[in-house]
Design an enzyme around this catalytic site. Structure first.
Site, short mmCIF file in Angstrom:
data_model
loop_
_atom_site.label_atom_id
_atom_site.label_comp_id
_atom_site.label_asym_id
_atom_site.label_seq_id
_atom_site.Cartn_x
_atom_site.Cartn_y
_atom_site.Cartn_z
N THR A 1 0.76 -1.24 0.18
CA THR A 1 -0.08 0.00 -0.08
C THR A 1 0.22 1.40 0.22
OG1 THR A 1 -2.19 -0.93 1.02
CG2 THR A 1 -1.62 0.99 1.19
N ASP B 1 1.63 -6.70 -4.44
CA ASP B 1 0.79 -6.61 -2.78
C ASP B 1 1.58 -7.22 -2.57
OD1 ASP B 1 -2.46 -5.41 -2.15
OD2 ASP B 1 -1.79 -7.61 -1.30
N SER B 2 1.30 -7.51 -0.85
CA SER B 2 2.35 -8.92 0.27
C SER B 2 1.50 -9.83 0.08
CB SER B 2 2.65 -8.07 1.33
OG SER B 2 1.73 -7.89 2.17
N SER B 3 0.28 -9.36 -0.08
CA SER B 3 -0.53 -11.28 -0.33
C SER B 3 -0.46 -12.21 -1.67
CB SER B 3 -2.05 -10.66 -0.15
OG SER B 3 -2.57 -9.98 -1.76
N THR C 1 3.82 -8.98 14.95
CA THR C 1 3.18 -9.60 14.06
C THR C 1 2.10 -8.56 13.59
OG1 THR C 1 1.09 -10.94 14.09
CG2 THR C 1 1.51 -10.18 15.95
N GLN D 1 -3.25 -20.48 20.24
CA GLN D 1 -3.99 -19.12 19.55
C GLN D 1 -3.98 -17.97 20.03
OE1 GLN D 1 -8.07 -20.59 18.23
NE2 GLN D 1 -7.35 -23.13 17.22
#
Ligand code: ASP
Length: 356
Positions: free
Chosen positions: A25, A73-75, A176, A294
């Site tokens: 972005t 896009d880092s995806s 993260t 988790q």
């Protein structure tokens, strides 16, 4: 690479920072179908810096910029993206005192963790940054993030991969993304900040860094990640009602060589022996299995609950308080190397870059 040098000066290349722009972005511009990575980043970055107060502009370290031919896009990042960045840093290591990797935020922390394993024993800063808003957004976050990343990349005492975002410097293998919209999108849930912006200063806390432990020359590990780029490592986050056949569908596939399990709380799973059987047979087949929680904060202790007790016997390795990013990219890194299963297991349990 042919670096663009906005601050061409009499400085030797060794006293410069290399900025590697990969997409995200931060560099996006409006196209017909919405935001997409835009080019000409070096000139756009230099133009953005003219908005800084003059004293800050004068204090900027000298830098060169290289842009990847294919901006993403880092995806779209994969282990091969992580490998390319690590190899580019490695190739340019002797020419630059520090590096800034400009990256999309969505998988930024995955790249940062992977770089940390590949660039072990790093003797200079590699700072990964991005932004939640494009560079040209008025009062957006990109300018501050690039400014801070460059400032930290110019600190020789900082000798590791770190993430700079919204005034905070995190260990790369501890960071993260924790917010999808806020400007302070990153956190380091189980390790303190390595540094931060305090007023106009960029303060590094050396006692928290790897620099104090570094000895000798860098010992980069740059294995061939093509060996782990076809789904060899999977990530399984437990949900209430998970069944053995579902676990088996992932772990029984011969293409799968390793798995990260995200258990409940301190290391719990349903008290269903058939789940443990699937795990035991997968590790019996030589697959590398590891578990974290988790919960974003805290560690796993596999023996804490009766239901989780059988995990160690089933060969599942305790991932301590590692982030999913750090645990997963560590499995990828170990499985890309010609190590025996015993060595892979032992190295997983050993802190390599302060990730656990
Ligand atoms: N989708 C973007 C990316 O990760 C998001 C960002 O950069 O903030 O490339």
């Amino acid at each position: 690479m042919s670096p663009y040098s906005p601050l061409a000066s009499s400085l030797a290349p060794q006293e410069r920072i290399l900025v590697i722009y990969t997409g995200g972005t931060i560099g996006m511009q409006q196209h017909a179908n919405g935001l997409a990575p835009g080019g000409d980043f070096a000139a756009r970055m230099a133009a953005a810096f003219t908005q800084l107060p003059l004293t800050h502009q004068q204090a900027l370290p000298a830098y060169d910029v290289v842009s990847y031919a294919t901006l993403i896009d880092s995806s779209a990042a994969t282990p091969l993206t992580w490998q390319q960045i690590a190899r580019d840093v490695s190739r340019q290591l002797s020419s630059y005192t520090g590096f800034v990797i400009v990256h999309g935020t969505d998988t930024l922390s995955w790249t940062a963790a992977s770089l940390a394993y590949q660039l072990q024993g790093l003797d200079r800063p590699v700072i990964v940054t991005g932004a939640m808003q494009p560079l040209e957004t008025p009062d957006g976050d990109a300018l501050d993030n690039l400014h801070g990343a460059l400032q930290f990349a110019a600190k020789p005492a900082l000798q590791e991969v770190a993430v700079y975002f919204a005034g905070q410097l995190f260990r790369g293998a501890r960071a993260t993304k924790q917010h999808s919209e806020a400007i302070d999108a990153f956190a380091s849930p189980n390790y303190p900040l390595l540094g931060e912006r305090v007023g106009n200063d960029f303060v590094y806390y050396p006692s928290r860094g790897l620099g104090v432990q570094q000895r000798g020359a860098p010992r980069f590990e740059l294995p061939d990640y093509r060996l782990v780029n076809q789904g060899e490592v999977v990530r399984i986050i437990l949900w209430p009602g998970i069944t053995a056949w579902q676990l088996e569908a992932w772990l029984g596939d011969s293409r799968v060589k390793g798995a990260l399990l995200q258990l409940w709380g301190a290391g719990n799973l349903p008290a269903d022996p058939s789940l443990l059987n699937v795990l035991a047979s997968a590790s019996g087949e030589g697959k590398l299995l590891a578990a974290i929680s988790q919960c974003p904060q805290g560690s796993v202790h596999l023996g804490a609950y009766a239901a989780g007790h059988g995990l160690s016997d089933a060969g599942v390795l305790e991932g301590d308080a590692m982030t999913p990013e750090a645990a997963f990219t560590k499995l990828v890194h170990l499985l890309a190397q010609p190590l025996s299963l015993e060595d892979q297991r032992q190295r997983f349990l050993t802190p390599l870059v302060g990730e656990r």
